[in-house]
Design a protein around this motif. Structure first.
Motif: not given
Length: 242
Positions: A40-64
């Motif tokens: 059950a992938p999501s738009w966000l999980s696919e962005r995180l999995v791809s590893g090509t969206h550094a800003d998304t990863v940074t924001a996700f880690r901060r939220a986590r």
């Protein structure tokens, strides 16, 4: 999700937030906890999995990290902490529900794996019951998770337990994989599909994990274990008969 003994920013499996790149990323080792996101992938999980969206990863880690610290994930404060406006943050991670869902699932993955490791040496229905009971117990005893449930009960139930919930769909997929591996395509010798049994077990898990929110009762891993064993036809000696 482990209890308060875990250091801030650490998953139940002991992985630091900085190394947990994305929630539920399928890995070559085939660990139990990584089945759900693929199912059950999501738009966000696919962005995180791809590893090509550094800003998304940074924001996700901060939220986590914010969530693990027991604090509310506020999109305005998160954007400010990242030095961007809310529009940029929403473009990176989607809305608050999407972000919360991925944060919650990223913490569930190592917790499921920890429960799976704890059941090493068990097989069949006994292993299934053990993994699920340990998972329920860890959810009940995770301080930051209970803080979230108490602070936002309606949102928590919607994100975790409804048919619209990606988290529930992923959890069902995880349990289905466990049932299929341990109980064969015809679980318990009955004409019930592994997915149907998995859904029933997940609903039992939810009922006892969120008993306080659903029915004003006390969450209980012990009662969840009893229910799992009854459904899985596991016979336990009656202590009163000793």
């Amino acid at each position: 999700m482990a209890g308060d003994d875990d250091a801030p920013g650490t998953t139940a499996g002991g992985t630091t937030a900085a190394t947990a790149l994305a929630p539920g990323v399928p890995r070559a080792d085939g660990r139990l906890g990584h089945v759900g996101t693929a199912a059950a992938p999501s738009w966000l999980s696919e962005r995180l999995v791809s590893g090509t969206h550094a800003d998304t990863v940074t924001a996700f880690r901060r939220a986590r990290e914010t969530f693990i610290a027991g604090e509310r994930i506020d999109m305005g404060r998160l954007a400010t902490s990242l030095g961007v406006d809310r529009t940029s943050l929403f473009r990176w991670v989607g809305n608050r529900d999407a972000l919360l869902s991925e944060v919650l699932w990223s913490l569930a993955v190592p917790t499921l794996e920890q429960a799976d490791d704890a059941a090493a040496g068990l097989h069949g229905a006994e292993r299934v019951a053990s993994v699920l009971t340990t998972f329920v117990r860890d959810l009940i005893t995770a301080g930051y998770f209970r803080t979230f449930l108490q602070r936002e009960p309606a949102r928590a139930l919607r994100l975790l337990t409804t048919k619209e919930s990606q988290i529930q769909r992923r959890y069902v997929a995880e349990v289905e994989a466990l049932v299929d591996a341990e109980l064969s395509p015809r679980p318990l010798g009955r004409d019930v599909a592994p997915r149907e049994l998995a859904y029933l077990l997940v609903r039992i898990s939810e009922s006892f994990t969120y008993a306080d929110l659903i029915a004003g009762d006390v969450p209980s891993a012990a009662r969840a274990q009893t229910a799992f064993e009854l459904v899985l036809h596991l016979d336990r000696p009656d202590p009163a008969a000793s």
